[in-house]
Scaffold this motif. Structure first.
Motif, mmCIF file in Angstrom:
data_model
loop_
_atom_site.group_PDB
_atom_site.id
_atom_site.type_symbol
_atom_site.label_atom_id
_atom_site.label_comp_id
_atom_site.label_asym_id
_atom_site.label_seq_id
_atom_site.Cartn_x
_atom_site.Cartn_y
_atom_site.Cartn_z
ATOM 1 N N GLU A 1 2.297 -3.872 8.319
ATOM 2 C CA GLU A 1 3.575 -4.549 8.562
ATOM 3 C C GLU A 1 4.267 -4.016 9.817
ATOM 4 O O GLU A 1 4.843 -4.781 10.589
ATOM 5 N N PHE A 2 4.229 -2.715 10.027
ATOM 6 C CA PHE A 2 4.863 -2.154 11.222
ATOM 7 C C PHE A 2 4.138 -2.596 12.493
ATOM 8 O O PHE A 2 4.775 -2.948 13.480
ATOM 9 N N LEU B 1 -1.887 4.879 -3.278
ATOM 10 C CA LEU B 1 -1.440 5.489 -2.016
ATOM 11 C C LEU B 1 -2.133 4.854 -0.815
ATOM 12 O O LEU B 1 -1.486 4.564 0.201
ATOM 13 N N ALA B 2 -3.438 4.610 -0.928
ATOM 14 C CA ALA B 2 -4.178 3.991 0.173
ATOM 15 C C ALA B 2 -3.691 2.567 0.421
ATOM 16 O O ALA B 2 -3.505 2.155 1.570
ATOM 17 N N ALA B 3 -3.459 1.808 -0.653
ATOM 18 C CA ALA B 3 -2.975 0.439 -0.512
ATOM 19 C C ALA B 3 -1.579 0.407 0.112
ATOM 20 O O ALA B 3 -1.293 -0.411 0.996
ATOM 21 N N ALA B 4 -0.708 1.308 -0.341
ATOM 22 C CA ALA B 4 0.649 1.367 0.211
ATOM 23 C C ALA B 4 0.621 1.776 1.680
ATOM 24 O O ALA B 4 1.327 1.182 2.511
ATOM 25 N N ARG B 5 -0.188 2.767 2.011
ATOM 26 C CA ARG B 5 -0.301 3.223 3.401
ATOM 27 C C ARG B 5 -0.770 2.074 4.301
ATOM 28 O O ARG B 5 -0.204 1.826 5.358
ATOM 29 N N GLU B 6 -1.792 1.354 3.841
ATOM 30 C CA GLU B 6 -2.327 0.230 4.613
ATOM 31 C C GLU B 6 -1.268 -0.861 4.810
ATOM 32 O O GLU B 6 -1.097 -1.389 5.905
ATOM 33 N N LEU C 1 9.204 5.457 4.370
ATOM 34 C CA LEU C 1 8.445 4.645 3.419
ATOM 35 C C LEU C 1 7.202 5.397 2.936
ATOM 36 O O LEU C 1 6.876 5.377 1.748
ATOM 37 N N HIS C 2 6.515 6.065 3.853
ATOM 38 C CA HIS C 2 5.336 6.840 3.458
ATOM 39 C C HIS C 2 5.723 7.978 2.508
ATOM 40 O O HIS C 2 5.032 8.222 1.513
ATOM 41 N N THR D 1 6.357 6.513 -0.932
ATOM 42 C CA THR D 1 5.123 6.158 -1.646
ATOM 43 C C THR D 1 4.392 7.411 -2.130
ATOM 44 O O THR D 1 3.817 7.397 -3.216
ATOM 45 N N LEU D 2 4.428 8.485 -1.343
ATOM 46 C CA LEU D 2 3.806 9.739 -1.783
ATOM 47 C C LEU D 2 4.459 10.261 -3.061
ATOM 48 O O LEU D 2 3.795 10.780 -3.948
ATOM 49 N N MET D 3 5.765 10.111 -3.150
ATOM 50 C CA MET D 3 6.505 10.569 -4.317
ATOM 51 C C MET D 3 6.235 9.652 -5.521
ATOM 52 O O MET D 3 5.938 10.122 -6.608
ATOM 53 N N VAL D 4 6.306 8.354 -5.296
ATOM 54 C CA VAL D 4 6.196 7.388 -6.391
ATOM 55 C C VAL D 4 4.771 7.308 -6.937
ATOM 56 O O VAL D 4 4.570 7.227 -8.142
ATOM 57 N N PHE D 5 3.775 7.322 -6.053
ATOM 58 C CA PHE D 5 2.382 7.154 -6.468
ATOM 59 C C PHE D 5 1.608 8.473 -6.454
ATOM 60 O O PHE D 5 0.387 8.486 -6.269
ATOM 61 N N GLU D 6 2.284 9.562 -6.679
ATOM 62 C CA GLU D 6 1.666 10.889 -6.643
ATOM 63 C C GLU D 6 0.394 10.940 -7.490
ATOM 64 O O GLU D 6 0.384 10.572 -8.662
ATOM 65 N N GLY D 7 -0.694 11.368 -6.854
ATOM 66 C CA GLY D 7 -1.962 11.511 -7.559
ATOM 67 C C GLY D 7 -2.785 10.244 -7.703
ATOM 68 O O GLY D 7 -3.920 10.287 -8.144
ATOM 69 N N ASP D 8 -2.239 9.098 -7.336
ATOM 70 C CA ASP D 8 -2.950 7.819 -7.460
ATOM 71 C C ASP D 8 -3.483 7.430 -6.082
ATOM 72 O O ASP D 8 -2.812 6.756 -5.309
ATOM 73 N N THR D 9 -4.697 7.868 -5.785
ATOM 74 C CA THR D 9 -5.244 7.662 -4.436
ATOM 75 C C THR D 9 -5.404 6.188 -4.086
ATOM 76 O O THR D 9 -5.219 5.808 -2.936
ATOM 77 N N THR D 10 -5.713 5.354 -5.061
ATOM 78 C CA THR D 10 -5.873 3.921 -4.803
ATOM 79 C C THR D 10 -4.538 3.294 -4.399
ATOM 80 O O THR D 10 -4.458 2.567 -3.405
#
Length: 111
Positions: A35-36, A25-30, A10-11, A14-23
């Motif tokens: 959830e895990f 990426l941070a939201a997806a990572r969180e 999943l990480h 998200t790195l591939m899909v949201f490349e360059g979008d730090t906001t």
């Protein structure tokens, strides 16, 4: 595939899909980590299988349905469409199953 490998997949997605979008990426990572952690003590086989299915569906939706708009220097936006993005140019529209979108629906009305 064990839980840690699923989380890593999943990480990576998200790195591939949201490349360059730090906001984003941070939201997806969180969200992924929350959830895990929230579900790490689930031991019922059916519940675990359901969680695995949801994770796989989320990963597929991210890979195939998210288009990133990237702002260019002139203020215009360019759509960043990945090779795995589903294109509807030759496929009839089919709404996503309710089970895949219910957690994303807003519960409050906008004015």
């Amino acid at each position: 595939m064990n839980q840690e490998l699923r989380r890593k997949q999943l990480h990576r997605t998200t790195l591939m899909v949201f490349e360059g979008d730090t906001t984003a990426l941070a939201a997806a990572r969180e969200k992924i980590n929350t959830e895990f952690v929230k579900n790490k003590h689930v031991s019922n086989a059916d519940a675990v299988e359901e969680l695995i299915t949801v994770g796989q569906q989320v990963e597929e939706i991210l890979r195939t349905s998210v288009i990133q708009a990237v702002r260019k220097d002139d203020g215009c936006y360019r759509a960043r469409i990945l090779g795995q993005t589903t294109r509807l140019d030759n496929k009839p529209y089919q709404p996503m199953p309710e089970s895949m979108v219910k957690s994303f629906k807003k519960t409050t009305k906008c004015n």
